[in-house]
Design a protein around this motif. Structure first.
Motif, PDB file in Angstrom:
ATOM      1  N   LEU A 263      68.056  91.702  18.884  1.00 11.77           N
ATOM      2  CA  LEU A 263      67.161  92.055  17.791  1.00 11.77           C
ATOM      3  C   LEU A 263      67.834  93.023  16.820  1.00 11.77           C
ATOM      4  O   LEU A 263      67.671  92.914  15.600  1.00 11.77           O
ATOM      5  N   LEU A 264      68.587  93.960  17.349  1.00 11.02           N
ATOM      6  CA  LEU A 264      69.310  94.887  16.489  1.00 11.02           C
ATOM      7  C   LEU A 264      70.343  94.156  15.631  1.00 11.02           C
ATOM      8  O   LEU A 264      70.527  94.482  14.454  1.00 11.02           O
ATOM      9  N   ASP A 265      71.010  93.174  16.230  1.00 16.54           N
ATOM     10  CA  ASP A 265      71.995  92.399  15.469  1.00 16.54           C
ATOM     11  C   ASP A 265      71.320  91.616  14.351  1.00 16.54           C
ATOM     12  O   ASP A 265      71.840  91.547  13.223  1.00 16.54           O
ATOM     13  N   ILE A 266      70.155  91.035  14.643  1.00 18.50           N
ATOM     14  CA  ILE A 266      69.433  90.278  13.618  1.00 18.50           C
ATOM     15  C   ILE A 266      68.971  91.206  12.504  1.00 18.50           C
ATOM     16  O   ILE A 266      69.057  90.873  11.309  1.00 18.50           O
ATOM     17  N   ASP A 270      69.949  90.936   8.553  1.00 23.64           N
ATOM     18  CA  ASP A 270      68.951  90.890   7.485  1.00 23.64           C
ATOM     19  C   ASP A 270      69.212  91.959   6.449  1.00 23.64           C
ATOM     20  O   ASP A 270      69.025  91.747   5.248  1.00 23.64           O
ATOM     21  N   ALA A 271      69.629  93.122   6.910  1.00 22.89           N
ATOM     22  CA  ALA A 271      69.866  94.235   5.990  1.00 22.89           C
ATOM     23  C   ALA A 271      71.241  94.169   5.347  1.00 22.89           C
ATOM     24  O   ALA A 271      71.579  95.001   4.502  1.00 22.89           O
ATOM     25  N   GLY A 272      72.054  93.168   5.721  1.00 22.48           N
ATOM     26  CA  GLY A 272      73.396  93.045   5.173  1.00 22.48           C
ATOM     27  C   GLY A 272      74.348  94.117   5.667  1.00 22.48           C
ATOM     28  O   GLY A 272      75.329  94.438   4.987  1.00 22.48           O
ATOM     29  N   GLU A 273      74.063  94.685   6.840  1.00 26.22           N
ATOM     30  CA  GLU A 273      74.869  95.780   7.362  1.00 26.22           C
ATOM     31  C   GLU A 273      75.863  95.326   8.428  1.00 26.22           C
ATOM     32  O   GLU A 273      76.590  96.152   8.966  1.00 26.22           O
ATOM     33  N   MET A 274      75.858  94.049   8.759  1.00 25.21           N
ATOM     34  CA  MET A 274      76.790  93.561   9.779  1.00 25.21           C
ATOM     35  C   MET A 274      78.097  93.161   9.098  1.00 25.21           C
ATOM     36  O   MET A 274      78.164  92.185   8.357  1.00 25.21           O
ATOM     37  N   ASP A 275      79.120  93.921   9.355  1.00 20.73           N
ATOM     38  CA  ASP A 275      80.424  93.660   8.754  1.00 20.73           C
ATOM     39  C   ASP A 275      81.273  92.808   9.690  1.00 20.73           C
ATOM     40  O   ASP A 275      81.165  92.886  10.919  1.00 20.73           O
ATOM     41  N   MET A 276      82.122  92.004   9.097  1.00 22.06           N
ATOM     42  CA  MET A 276      83.054  91.175   9.857  1.00 22.06           C
ATOM     43  C   MET A 276      84.370  91.934  10.046  1.00 22.06           C
ATOM     44  O   MET A 276      84.947  92.425   9.086  1.00 22.06           O
ATOM     45  N   GLY A 317      89.314  85.584  13.389  1.00 25.04           N
ATOM     46  CA  GLY A 317      87.867  85.729  13.440  1.00 25.04           C
ATOM     47  C   GLY A 317      87.493  87.091  13.975  1.00 25.04           C
ATOM     48  O   GLY A 317      88.346  87.907  14.339  1.00 25.04           O
ATOM     49  N   ASP A 318      86.195  87.350  14.041  1.00 24.27           N
ATOM     50  CA  ASP A 318      85.683  88.588  14.613  1.00 24.27           C
ATOM     51  C   ASP A 318      85.571  88.389  16.124  1.00 24.27           C
ATOM     52  O   ASP A 318      84.670  87.684  16.603  1.00 24.27           O
ATOM     53  N   ARG A 319      86.457  89.014  16.859  1.00 25.38           N
ATOM     54  CA  ARG A 319      86.547  88.783  18.296  1.00 25.38           C
ATOM     55  C   ARG A 319      85.220  89.101  19.011  1.00 25.38           C
ATOM     56  O   ARG A 319      84.733  88.300  19.820  1.00 25.38           O
ATOM     57  N   LEU A 396      70.337  81.662  21.035  1.00 23.16           N
ATOM     58  CA  LEU A 396      70.996  80.547  20.351  1.00 23.16           C
ATOM     59  C   LEU A 396      70.905  80.703  18.837  1.00 23.16           C
ATOM     60  O   LEU A 396      71.846  80.355  18.115  1.00 23.16           O
ATOM     61  N   SER A 397      69.780  81.232  18.363  1.00 27.77           N
ATOM     62  CA  SER A 397      69.645  81.438  16.917  1.00 27.77           C
ATOM     63  C   SER A 397      70.624  82.499  16.433  1.00 27.77           C
ATOM     64  O   SER A 397      71.215  82.373  15.363  1.00 27.77           O
ATOM     65  N   LEU A 398      70.822  83.562  17.232  1.00 27.63           N
ATOM     66  CA  LEU A 398      71.792  84.586  16.859  1.00 27.63           C
ATOM     67  C   LEU A 398      73.202  84.006  16.875  1.00 27.63           C
ATOM     68  O   LEU A 398      74.018  84.303  15.983  1.00 27.63           O
ATOM     69  N   SER A 399      73.500  83.169  17.850  1.00 30.50           N
ATOM     70  CA  SER A 399      74.818  82.529  17.914  1.00 30.50           C
ATOM     71  C   SER A 399      75.048  81.664  16.684  1.00 30.50           C
ATOM     72  O   SER A 399      76.160  81.615  16.136  1.00 30.50           O
ATOM     73  N   ARG A 400      74.016  80.999  16.249  1.00 29.93           N
ATOM     74  CA  ARG A 400      74.131  80.167  15.052  1.00 29.93           C
ATOM     75  C   ARG A 400      74.480  81.017  13.842  1.00 29.93           C
ATOM     76  O   ARG A 400      75.323  80.656  13.018  1.00 29.93           O
ATOM     77  N   GLU A 401      73.838  82.187  13.697  1.00 30.59           N
ATOM     78  CA  GLU A 401      74.124  83.067  12.574  1.00 30.59           C
ATOM     79  C   GLU A 401      75.538  83.620  12.647  1.00 30.59           C
ATOM     80  O   GLU A 401      76.225  83.742  11.631  1.00 30.59           O
ATOM     81  N   LEU A 402      75.995  83.969  13.857  1.00 29.63           N
ATOM     82  CA  LEU A 402      77.351  84.481  14.012  1.00 29.63           C
ATOM     83  C   LEU A 402      78.382  83.401  13.680  1.00 29.63           C
ATOM     84  O   LEU A 402      79.427  83.687  13.090  1.00 29.63           O
ATOM     85  N   ALA A 403      78.077  82.162  14.049  1.00 33.93           N
ATOM     86  CA  ALA A 403      78.970  81.059  13.698  1.00 33.93           C
ATOM     87  C   ALA A 403      79.013  80.861  12.188  1.00 33.93           C
ATOM     88  O   ALA A 403      80.076  80.616  11.598  1.00 33.93           O
ATOM     89  N   ALA A 404      77.843  80.976  11.537  1.00 32.90           N
ATOM     90  CA  ALA A 404      77.786  80.801  10.088  1.00 32.90           C
ATOM     91  C   ALA A 404      78.597  81.873   9.373  1.00 32.90           C
ATOM     92  O   ALA A 404      79.191  81.612   8.320  1.00 32.90           O
ATOM     93  N   ARG A 405      78.635  83.084   9.931  1.00 32.50           N
ATOM     94  CA  ARG A 405      79.435  84.145   9.327  1.00 32.50           C
ATOM     95  C   ARG A 405      80.921  83.797   9.345  1.00 32.50           C
ATOM     96  O   ARG A 405      81.695  84.316   8.549  1.00 32.50           O
ATOM     97  N   HIS A 406      81.332  82.934  10.251  1.00 30.25           N
ATOM     98  CA  HIS A 406      82.718  82.482  10.324  1.00 30.25           C
ATOM     99  C   HIS A 406      82.932  81.167   9.573  1.00 30.25           C
ATOM    100  O   HIS A 406      84.016  80.578   9.642  1.00 30.25           O
ATOM    101  N   GLY A 407      81.899  80.696   8.886  1.00 30.81           N
ATOM    102  CA  GLY A 407      81.996  79.418   8.192  1.00 30.81           C
ATOM    103  C   GLY A 407      81.854  78.235   9.128  1.00 30.81           C
ATOM    104  O   GLY A 407      82.192  77.103   8.758  1.00 30.81           O
TER     105      GLY A 407
END
Length: 443
Positions: A263-266, A270-276, A317-319, A396-407
């Protein structure tokens, strides 16, 4: 007046000018020109050159063309979306197109001369007046968005005013007006909707972040005390049932703490604070670290974890985020596989497809209807919000978002009673080395 207006309008890039039917003066040719002999001072041939048409002869045709163009402009102004007007600093507005009142919802009589200023909102009067003066004196085109209404009207209309500079022969300024009240209202509704959505997004993110931090404190206490009870720090518990209860409390607290972390990662995304934090990674080492994280849980259920990654693949990528996504895959696979089952983790680089990480379980598989729902949710832009029962779940939804951050993307394949394969696919551009050579045709 209309003829000069139309001419300047065409020169300014206005409507398409109809072809003129005014006859051009015939050109002189060698055969019709006067012949000259050098042996004689003035010896002319018997053929005389034709006379150019005089102004008097062309006057009827010019007048006819002016009337035709005037009629053309009248037809254009009746049905067009733009209203036309002529303005100068001395006389004010003196000429209006036939559709002026229909387009602007203003009375042409009330706008004649300098009375137009009373119809314009006081906040826009100065800007419009300055634009008109600059177009007349400095030959500078301008555009203004103004509100205007008649004295007896209740609502203001939004008018987009295009101002064309005066020409050398035409001192009046050409004004084109378009009513964009409906368009402006739609834009306001859209802007309000976007603002409300942004506020809602920020509110949800703040709520998730706040609640996640609030849950962490009691969860840490629960896990700490249950760990002490399970380990017998202050003495062994005589009743084995209590021992099992303590283990269940600790395991459930750990699972819930992981959900809170998700939840914290999501909330951060949302806040655009997760950096790669991009770095060079080894594919086999990534998978091996994921296996190490879940080896204890697999051992407790007598399940085996198999690593299948024979290629020496290096990628960027982001390890930490890649490990997090793959960890969710493996956690689901362990939970849905029976005791004694084998779960395999594989990594391979495929030309054109990219880097493919896969986790295969030995569970009952996903029913076709639910599989379709999961695939649709993974392809949606808001997949991370689809966490209701029957959806794709938080992990799984969080994994999908993390994958999208890597294109990349997440793909789920499943066969009923034979298991499920969840794959994380990264673009080929992220592979630094280890990609097999593409097959080439021999000539």
């Amino acid at each position: 007046m209309w003829w000069l207006f139309v001419r300047d309008f065409y020169r300014a890039g206005g409507a398409h000018q109809p072809e003129s039917s005014v006859a051009a003066a015939p050109a002189f040719s060698k055969s019709t020109a006067t012949s000259y002999s050098p042996n004689s001072a003035k010896q002319y041939s018997t053929h005389s050159a034709p006379m150019a048409p005089t102004a008097e002869a062309l006057a009827p045709e010019i007048e006819s063309q002016a009337l035709n163009l005037n009629s053309y402009l009248q037809r254009l102004s009746v049905d067009g979306e733009h209203a036309f007007g002529l303005w100068d600093s001395d006389a004010g507005f003196s000429v209006f197109s036939a559709n002026f009142e229909r387009v602007t919802q203003l009375s042409s009589s009330d706008c004649a001369g300098h009375a137009w200023i009373a119809s314009v909102h006081n906040q826009h009067q100065y800007a419009l007046n300055e634009a008109l003066l600059q177009a007349e004196s400095e030959k500078r085109a301008g555009q203004c968005l103004v509100q205007a209404r008649c004295d007896d009207a209740q609502e203001w209309n939004w008018l987009l005013v295009d101002i064309k500079p005066a020409s050398a022969r035409q001192s009046a300024v050409m004004v084109l007006i378009r009513n964009i009240t409906e368009q402006h209202a739609l834009e306001e509704v859209l802007q309000k909707t976007e603002t409300a959505l942004a506020v809602s997004e920020r509110g949800r993110s703040a709520f998730l972040s706040s609640m996640s931090h609030e849950l962490r404190t009691p969860l840490n206490a629960i896990m700490g005390f249950s760990e002490m009870m399970k380990s017998g720090v202050f003495g062994e518990m005589e009743n084995k049932t209590y021992q099992q209860y303590a283990e269940h409390i600790h395991d459930s607290g750990k699972l819930l703490l992981n959900k809170v972390a998700d939840l914290l990662d999501i909330a951060s995304m949302d806040a655009g604070e997760m950096d790669m934090e991009e770095s060079e990674c080894n594919a086999r080492e990534l998978l091996h670290e994921v296996i190490e994280m879940h080896s204890h849980a697999a051992f407790a259920r007598n399940q085996s974890l198999k690593l299948d990654c024979t290629q020496a693949i290096r990628l960027t990528g982001d390890r930490a985020k890649l490990i997090c996504a793959l960890s969710h895959f493996l956690s689901n696979a362990l939970r849905h596989s029976p005791e004694g089952a084998e779960i395999s983790l594989s990594g391979r680089a495929v030309p054109h497809d990219g880097m493919i990480f896969s986790v295969r379980d030995a569970g009952e598989g996903i029913p076709p209807k639910q599989l379709t729902t999961i695939r649709e949710a993974l392809q949606a832009d808001s997949a991370y919000m689809n966490i209701e029962p029957g959806g794709i779940g938080l992990g799984l939804s969080l994994s999908r978002e993390l994958a999208a951050r890597h294109g990349g993307r997440v793909v789920v394949d499943s066969i009923r009673h034979r298991g499920t394969v969840v794959s994380l696919i990264l673009p080929e551009q992220r592979i630094l080395s280890g990609l097999p050579q593409k097959n080439r045709r021999r000539i």
